[in-house]
Design a protein around this motif. Structure first.
Motif, PDB file in Angstrom:
ATOM      1  N   TYR A 289     -10.540 -34.316  27.533  1.00  0.00           N
ATOM      2  CA  TYR A 289     -10.871 -33.010  26.973  1.00  0.00           C
ATOM      3  C   TYR A 289     -10.802 -33.120  25.443  1.00  0.00           C
ATOM      4  O   TYR A 289     -10.673 -34.216  24.901  1.00  0.00           O
ATOM      5  N   SER A 322     -10.819 -27.683  23.914  1.00  0.00           N
ATOM      6  CA  SER A 322     -10.581 -27.362  25.329  1.00  0.00           C
ATOM      7  C   SER A 322      -9.235 -27.846  25.819  1.00  0.00           C
ATOM      8  O   SER A 322      -8.965 -27.813  27.017  1.00  0.00           O
ATOM      9  N   TYR A 332      -2.276 -28.604  28.105  1.00  0.00           N
ATOM     10  CA  TYR A 332      -2.985 -27.473  28.714  1.00  0.00           C
ATOM     11  C   TYR A 332      -4.480 -27.687  28.525  1.00  0.00           C
ATOM     12  O   TYR A 332      -4.944 -27.933  27.413  1.00  0.00           O
ATOM     13  N   LYS A 333      -5.254 -27.604  29.609  1.00  0.00           N
ATOM     14  CA  LYS A 333      -6.691 -27.880  29.559  1.00  0.00           C
ATOM     15  C   LYS A 333      -7.480 -26.729  30.161  1.00  0.00           C
ATOM     16  O   LYS A 333      -7.094 -26.166  31.187  1.00  0.00           O
ATOM     17  N   ASN A 334      -8.591 -26.407  29.513  1.00  0.00           N
ATOM     18  CA  ASN A 334      -9.507 -25.393  30.031  1.00  0.00           C
ATOM     19  C   ASN A 334     -10.883 -25.649  29.422  1.00  0.00           C
ATOM     20  O   ASN A 334     -11.113 -25.388  28.242  1.00  0.00           O
ATOM     21  N   LEU A 338     -14.541 -20.645  25.504  1.00  0.00           N
ATOM     22  CA  LEU A 338     -13.566 -20.764  24.437  1.00  0.00           C
ATOM     23  C   LEU A 338     -12.282 -20.068  24.866  1.00  0.00           C
ATOM     24  O   LEU A 338     -12.181 -18.833  24.827  1.00  0.00           O
ATOM     25  N   ASP A 339     -11.310 -20.835  25.276  1.00  0.00           N
ATOM     26  CA  ASP A 339     -10.040 -20.290  25.738  1.00  0.00           C
ATOM     27  C   ASP A 339      -9.317 -19.624  24.565  1.00  0.00           C
ATOM     28  O   ASP A 339      -9.102 -20.251  23.521  1.00  0.00           O
ATOM     29  N   PRO A 340      -8.926 -18.352  24.688  1.00  0.00           N
ATOM     30  CA  PRO A 340      -8.286 -17.643  23.569  1.00  0.00           C
ATOM     31  C   PRO A 340      -7.021 -18.337  23.066  1.00  0.00           C
ATOM     32  O   PRO A 340      -6.771 -18.373  21.854  1.00  0.00           O
ATOM     33  N   LEU A 341      -6.211 -18.871  23.989  1.00  0.00           N
ATOM     34  CA  LEU A 341      -4.984 -19.551  23.569  1.00  0.00           C
ATOM     35  C   LEU A 341      -5.304 -20.799  22.762  1.00  0.00           C
ATOM     36  O   LEU A 341      -4.719 -21.032  21.690  1.00  0.00           O
ATOM     37  N   VAL A 342      -6.246 -21.612  23.241  1.00  0.00           N
ATOM     38  CA  VAL A 342      -6.603 -22.841  22.548  1.00  0.00           C
ATOM     39  C   VAL A 342      -7.204 -22.532  21.179  1.00  0.00           C
ATOM     40  O   VAL A 342      -6.860 -23.168  20.166  1.00  0.00           O
TER      41      VAL A 342
END
Length: 411
Positions: A289, A322, A332-334, A338-342
């Motif tokens: 990622y 990501s 942590y992967k997503n 666009l992941d708000p936390l990342v």
């Protein structure tokens, strides 16, 4: 008495070939990023002797390396079954001239036969690309890019400061102790005449001395942040190999034209690590990622060690952030959107760079709308620049940005 016997040199075809042309033809293989086989074992560099022989054979049979006379000789040797012997001679010459180095297998049972012929397990023998080869490949890429960009000034970056020097680009001012004595003759004489009038001999005092000003130019510490996530070789396009070429060209440029500058390399994926630029050709992408925040953290630590007036991060990527390293060390992967936390944690790291006066210039190999907005936010925060480009013109944009001396010290 010691005697030396001289005989007539009988040069073979392998000795007549240009190693530079051959190395240039092998560059795609030597800098391979895994694009030809995206499902490969990502840590396997495939630098075995059998792979090198296959690459040499393809290069010799391509008909693009040599003039027609030499190519006819190669074709004749291939028809007579002597091409393998030529390839072995070329490999021997590459090793003797320090373009490659051999790595024998640790298990003695896998070593090649003492006679020098291809042993049963010789395919396990690996080789490494030497610094000499990497330097040539970097120079070749730089020369190709500069052919379209033109020449640049030698080793200088502009700042907002003014200082005395040789190249005048500002108004004159009164001389101060320690300045370069680059006299503005007209201003100096005018000052003396205004005080004494036109008379001979002209009485000139210390206060009359006027010197030219020029732009104060500073050294710069640069960190190239290179994305080596899996997306760099997906979607039918190899984006990683051109990025490696550009990084090597930038390294050659800095070493030869900007000797006061420094260049470091940071790879970012699930995590991030600093890597010597000399190891760049050996790097491949992986099933990773994109942990942009961790890359920025490592880059800041690298720049903190550099005693330079100007510091910048050049980030080359094709994907959105990501991944994120959590406080407990877990990743942590997503990859969906666009992941708000990342995004929030990544932008927080960008703000740290801004407070340290580090400029971030982003070279984006994608044009997704959401990603464009994210990059624009990074650019606005750090007063850097963003380039939305392609692998084909990445080098032109990056080197143009570096050589046009548009970087300014952040205050």
């Amino acid at each position: 008495m010691k005697r030396i016997r001289y005989t007539k040199y009988e040069g073979g075809l392998a000795g007549e070939m240009s190693m530079e042309d051959l190395l240039n033809a092998l560059s795609d293989y030597l800098l391979d990023s895994g694009f030809q086989n995206p499902w490969m074992e990502f840590n396997d560099l495939d630098h075995t002797m059998d792979a090198l022989r296959d690459a040499l054979k393809r290069a010799l049979e391509s008909g693009e390396l040599f003039d027609q006379q030499m190519q006819d000789q190669i074709d004749e040797m291939s028809a007579e079954g002597e091409l393998d012997e030529l390839i072995e001679q070329l490999i021997q010459r590459m090793e003797q001239e320090n373009y490659i180095s051999m790595e024998q297998p640790r298990d003695p049972s896998q070593s090649s036969s003492s006679s020098g012929q291809v042993g049963e397990n010789e395919s396990q023998v690996r080789f490494e690309v030497t610094d000499k080869s990497l330097d040539f490949l970097g120079y070749k890429t730089l020369r190709d890019l500069l052919g379209s960009l033109g020449k640049s000034n030698y080793g200088r970056h502009d700042t907002r400061h003014m200082a005395t020097g040789i190249e005048a680009s500002g108004a004159s001012r009164q001389y101060e102790f320690g300045d370069t004595l680059n006299l503005d003759t007209v201003a100096t004489l005018t000052s003396a005449i205004a005080r004494e009038g036109i008379s001979l001999p002209l009485n000139m005092e210390y206060s009359d001395l006027q010197v030219h000003q020029c732009e104060y130019q500073s050294s710069c510490a640069t960190v190239v942040m290179l994305d080596c996530s899996h997306s760099m070789i997906l979607y039918g396009e190899d984006r990683f190999t051109p990025a490696k070429r550009v990084a090597m060209a930038l390294s050659h440029l800095i070493r030869t034209q900007y000797p006061g500058d420094s260049l470091s390399l940071v790879l970012f994926h699930d995590s991030a690590e600093e890597m010597p630029v000399s190891q760049l050709a050996r790097v491949k992408v992986g099933p990773y990622y994109t942990n942009t925040r961790e890359g920025l953290r490592v880059a800041q630590r690298v720049l903190d060690r550099q005693k330079k007036d100007m510091k910048q991060i050049v980030m080359i990527t094709d994907g959105k952030p990501s991944a994120l390293t959590l406080p407990d060390g877990r990743i942590y992967k997503n990859a969906f959107g666009l992941d708000p936390l990342v995004v929030s944690e990544t932008l927080e790291e960008v703000s740290h760079c801004k407070r340290k006066g580090i400029m971030i210039n982003t070279f984006m190999l994608a044009s997704d709308f959401g990603l464009v907005q994210f990059v624009q936010r990074i650019t606005q925060m750090c007063r850097g620049k963003a380039y939305f480009t392609t692998p084909q013109n990445l080098g032109e944009y990056l080197l143009m940005d570096y050589m046009q001396r548009k970087m300014k010290t952040i205050h």
